[in-house]
Design a protein around this motif. Structure first.
Motif, PDB file in Angstrom:
ATOM      1  N   CYS A   2       1.541 -33.503  98.736  1.00 14.92           N
ATOM      2  CA  CYS A   2       2.766 -32.729  98.555  1.00 14.92           C
ATOM      3  C   CYS A   2       3.379 -32.422  99.922  1.00 14.92           C
ATOM      4  CB  CYS A   2       2.428 -31.445  97.822  1.00 14.92           C
ATOM      5  SG  CYS A   2       3.837 -30.488  97.312  1.00 14.92           S
ATOM      6  N   GLY A   3       4.598 -32.876 100.131  1.00 10.79           N
ATOM      7  CA  GLY A   3       5.264 -32.637 101.404  1.00 10.79           C
ATOM      8  C   GLY A   3       5.658 -31.177 101.579  1.00 10.79           C
ATOM      9  N   PRO A   4       5.969 -30.771 102.795  1.00 13.00           N
ATOM     10  CA  PRO A   4       6.237 -29.356 103.083  1.00 13.00           C
ATOM     11  C   PRO A   4       7.593 -28.850 102.609  1.00 13.00           C
ATOM     12  CG  PRO A   4       6.464 -30.657 105.065  1.00 13.00           C
ATOM     13  CD  PRO A   4       5.949 -31.586 104.002  1.00 13.00           C
ATOM     14  N   VAL A   5       8.476 -29.712 102.124  1.00 10.63           N
ATOM     15  CA  VAL A   5       9.792 -29.249 101.674  1.00 10.63           C
ATOM     16  C   VAL A   5      10.051 -29.607 100.213  1.00 10.63           C
ATOM     17  CG1 VAL A   5      10.838 -29.187 103.959  1.00 10.63           C
ATOM     18  CG2 VAL A   5      10.938 -31.299 102.622  1.00 10.63           C
ATOM     19  N   GLU A   6       8.994 -29.777  99.442  1.00  7.75           N
ATOM     20  CA  GLU A   6       9.159 -30.055  98.017  1.00  7.75           C
ATOM     21  C   GLU A   6       9.613 -28.790  97.296  1.00  7.75           C
ATOM     22  OE1 GLU A   6       9.032 -33.000  96.963  1.00  7.75           O
ATOM     23  OE2 GLU A   6       7.802 -34.050  98.440  1.00  7.75           O
ATOM     24  N   SER A   7      10.386 -28.963  96.243  1.00  6.46           N
ATOM     25  CA  SER A   7      10.844 -27.835  95.442  1.00  6.46           C
ATOM     26  C   SER A   7       9.686 -27.303  94.596  1.00  6.46           C
ATOM     27  CB  SER A   7      11.983 -28.259  94.517  1.00  6.46           C
ATOM     28  OG  SER A   7      11.490 -29.144  93.519  1.00  6.46           O
ATOM     29  N   PHE A   8       9.855 -26.092  94.078  1.00  4.25           N
ATOM     30  CA  PHE A   8       8.826 -25.525  93.207  1.00  4.25           C
ATOM     31  C   PHE A   8       8.578 -26.428  91.995  1.00  4.25           C
ATOM     32  CE2 PHE A   8       7.401 -21.314  94.475  1.00  4.25           C
ATOM     33  CZ  PHE A   8       8.223 -21.060  95.538  1.00  4.25           C
ATOM     34  N   VAL A  32      -4.011 -27.574  98.244  1.00  7.47           N
ATOM     35  CA  VAL A  32      -3.519 -27.237  99.582  1.00  7.47           C
ATOM     36  C   VAL A  32      -2.032 -27.540  99.622  1.00  7.47           C
ATOM     37  CG1 VAL A  32      -3.693 -27.727 102.052  1.00  7.47           C
ATOM     38  CG2 VAL A  32      -5.744 -27.841 100.609  1.00  7.47           C
ATOM     39  N   LEU A  33      -1.255 -26.594 100.123  1.00 10.22           N
ATOM     40  CA  LEU A  33       0.189 -26.784 100.226  1.00 10.22           C
ATOM     41  C   LEU A  33       0.619 -26.529 101.660  1.00 10.22           C
ATOM     42  CD1 LEU A  33       2.856 -27.273  98.674  1.00 10.22           C
ATOM     43  CD2 LEU A  33       2.996 -24.796  98.372  1.00 10.22           C
ATOM     44  N   ARG A  34       1.529 -27.373 102.153  1.00  8.68           N
ATOM     45  CA  ARG A  34       2.121 -27.175 103.473  1.00  8.68           C
ATOM     46  C   ARG A  34       3.525 -26.610 103.283  1.00  8.68           C
ATOM     47  NH1 ARG A  34       2.840 -32.280 106.426  1.00  8.68           N
ATOM     48  NH2 ARG A  34       3.414 -33.061 104.393  1.00  8.68           N
ATOM     49  N   ARG A  35       3.898 -25.671 104.169  1.00 10.14           N
ATOM     50  CA  ARG A  35       5.242 -25.110 104.131  1.00 10.14           C
ATOM     51  C   ARG A  35       5.690 -24.801 105.548  1.00 10.14           C
ATOM     52  NH1 ARG A  35       7.620 -26.593  99.705  1.00 10.14           N
ATOM     53  NH2 ARG A  35       8.396 -24.976  98.371  1.00 10.14           N
ATOM     54  N   TYR A  36       6.996 -24.990 105.787  1.00  7.08           N
ATOM     55  CA  TYR A  36       7.599 -24.543 107.035  1.00  7.08           C
ATOM     56  C   TYR A  36       7.961 -23.077 106.889  1.00  7.08           C
ATOM     57  CZ  TYR A  36       8.029 -29.509 108.122  1.00  7.08           C
ATOM     58  OH  TYR A  36       7.767 -30.829 108.365  1.00  7.08           O
ATOM     59  N   VAL A  37       7.813 -22.321 107.992  1.00  5.02           N
ATOM     60  CA  VAL A  37       8.050 -20.879 107.968  1.00  5.02           C
ATOM     61  C   VAL A  37       9.047 -20.485 109.041  1.00  5.02           C
ATOM     62  CG1 VAL A  37       6.991 -18.597 108.263  1.00  5.02           C
ATOM     63  CG2 VAL A  37       5.704 -20.414 107.135  1.00  5.02           C
ATOM     64  N   GLN A  88      20.382 -21.305  98.756  1.00  3.68           N
ATOM     65  CA  GLN A  88      19.934 -21.833  97.462  1.00  3.68           C
ATOM     66  C   GLN A  88      18.944 -22.985  97.651  1.00  3.68           C
ATOM     67  OE1 GLN A  88      23.168 -23.123  94.931  1.00  3.68           O
ATOM     68  NE2 GLN A  88      21.819 -24.319  93.646  1.00  3.68           N
ATOM     69  N   ILE A  89      19.181 -23.823  98.620  1.00  3.74           N
ATOM     70  CA  ILE A  89      18.278 -24.944  98.898  1.00  3.74           C
ATOM     71  C   ILE A  89      17.004 -24.430  99.569  1.00  3.74           C
ATOM     72  CG2 ILE A  89      17.996 -27.125 100.152  1.00  3.74           C
ATOM     73  CD1 ILE A  89      21.087 -27.427  99.929  1.00  3.74           C
ATOM     74  N   ALA A  90      17.159 -23.559 100.547  1.00  4.85           N
ATOM     75  CA  ALA A  90      16.011 -23.071 101.320  1.00  4.85           C
ATOM     76  C   ALA A  90      15.059 -22.221 100.493  1.00  4.85           C
ATOM     77  CB  ALA A  90      16.497 -22.272 102.531  1.00  4.85           C
ATOM     78  N   ASP A  91      15.591 -21.415  99.583  1.00  5.12           N
ATOM     79  CA  ASP A  91      14.740 -20.510  98.810  1.00  5.12           C
ATOM     80  C   ASP A  91      13.648 -21.245  98.047  1.00  5.12           C
ATOM     81  OD1 ASP A  91      16.063 -18.261  99.654  1.00  5.12           O
ATOM     82  OD2 ASP A  91      17.149 -17.930  97.775  1.00  5.12           O
ATOM     83  N   ASP A  92      13.902 -22.481  97.677  1.00  7.07           N
ATOM     84  CA  ASP A  92      12.959 -23.244  96.879  1.00  7.07           C
ATOM     85  C   ASP A  92      12.091 -24.178  97.716  1.00  7.07           C
ATOM     86  OD1 ASP A  92      11.998 -23.724  94.287  1.00  7.07           O
ATOM     87  OD2 ASP A  92      13.233 -25.514  94.065  1.00  7.07           O
ATOM     88  N   ARG A  93      12.354 -24.245  99.035  1.00  9.16           N
ATOM     89  CA  ARG A  93      11.683 -25.266  99.842  1.00  9.16           C
ATOM     90  C   ARG A  93      11.152 -24.780 101.181  1.00  9.16           C
ATOM     91  NH1 ARG A  93      15.598 -27.182  96.796  1.00  9.16           N
ATOM     92  NH2 ARG A  93      15.246 -29.146  95.696  1.00  9.16           N
ATOM     93  N   LEU A  94      11.322 -23.545 101.495  1.00  3.04           N
ATOM     94  CA  LEU A  94      10.982 -23.024 102.816  1.00  3.04           C
ATOM     95  C   LEU A  94      10.527 -21.585 102.651  1.00  3.04           C
ATOM     96  CD1 LEU A  94      11.370 -23.454 105.984  1.00  3.04           C
ATOM     97  CD2 LEU A  94      13.649 -22.491 105.663  1.00  3.04           C
ATOM     98  N   LEU A  95       9.513 -21.180 103.400  1.00  3.89           N
ATOM     99  CA  LEU A  95       9.156 -19.763 103.457  1.00  3.89           C
ATOM    100  C   LEU A  95      10.003 -19.163 104.567  1.00  3.89           C
ATOM    101  CD1 LEU A  95       5.263 -19.997 103.235  1.00  3.89           C
ATOM    102  CD2 LEU A  95       6.877 -19.514 101.394  1.00  3.89           C
ATOM    103  N   TRP A  96      10.876 -18.242 104.204  1.00  8.33           N
ATOM    104  CA  TRP A  96      11.753 -17.679 105.224  1.00  8.33           C
ATOM    105  C   TRP A  96      12.118 -16.246 104.865  1.00  8.33           C
ATOM    106  CZ3 TRP A  96      16.864 -16.012 104.794  1.00  8.33           C
ATOM    107  CH2 TRP A  96      17.482 -16.257 103.580  1.00  8.33           C
TER     108      TRP A  96
END
Length: 159
Positions: A2-8, A32-37, A88-96
């Motif tokens: 699972c890539g770090p910018v996949e949607s929920f 295990v999940l990767r996410r950008y923060v 709208q895009i970031a909320d589902d793909r990024l921890l911010w």
């Protein structure tokens, strides 16, 4: 997996596939999940200063590589001139956001995807600039600030 910018939605689909394969092999899943923060006490600054550049780079990447129907639809909307908010895009793909909102986002990932482990990268991603060898929007000092804030205010919520 699972890539770090996949949607929920994409994460949930990948997790279901993973769980099925683990069951087939009689193995215990260990997701295990990767996410950008991007973390700051001032989430408005992230939304104003970071998200537009980040999402611009992400859309460029998707144009070259995505097969995800959700991402293709976002690109279609943007290319048609529809104003798609970066939030709208970031909320589902990024921890911010601020520490409290990131704790809530991680809790949501745990609830909705069965997250066991989280690997995070600070200030990185797909920046919207011409240097394809650079993978960070943030400078060293900014990354250090984010790392310290995350360690001090987010990690204790999960110990």
């Amino acid at each position: 997996l699972c890539g770090p910018v996949e949607s929920f939605n994409r994460i949930a689909a990948m997790k279901a596939f993973y769980d099925a394969k683990c069951a087939e092999l009689n193995r215990t899943p260990d997701w295990v999940l990767r996410r950008y923060v991007w973390i700051s006490p001032d989430p408005a600054a992230i939304e104003r200063d970071v998200l537009p550049r980040y999402i611009e780079g992400l859309l460029g990447h998707w144009r070259e590589s995505t097969t995800d129907p959700e991402n293709i639809e976002i690109i279609r909307r943007v290319d048609a001139g529809e104003p798609v908010p970066t939030k709208q895009i970031a909320d589902d793909r990024l921890l911010w956001g601020d520490p409290e909102s990131i704790v809530r986002q991680i809790e949501k990932l745990r609830r909705e995807t069965g997250l066991d482990h989280l690997i995070v990268a600070f200030g990185t991603g797909l920046p919207a600039h011409t240097d394809i060898n650079a993978r960070s929007i943030a400078g060293f000092d900014e990354v250090v600030k984010m790392l310290r804030l995350f360690a001090r205010e987010v990690m204790p919520a999960f110990q």
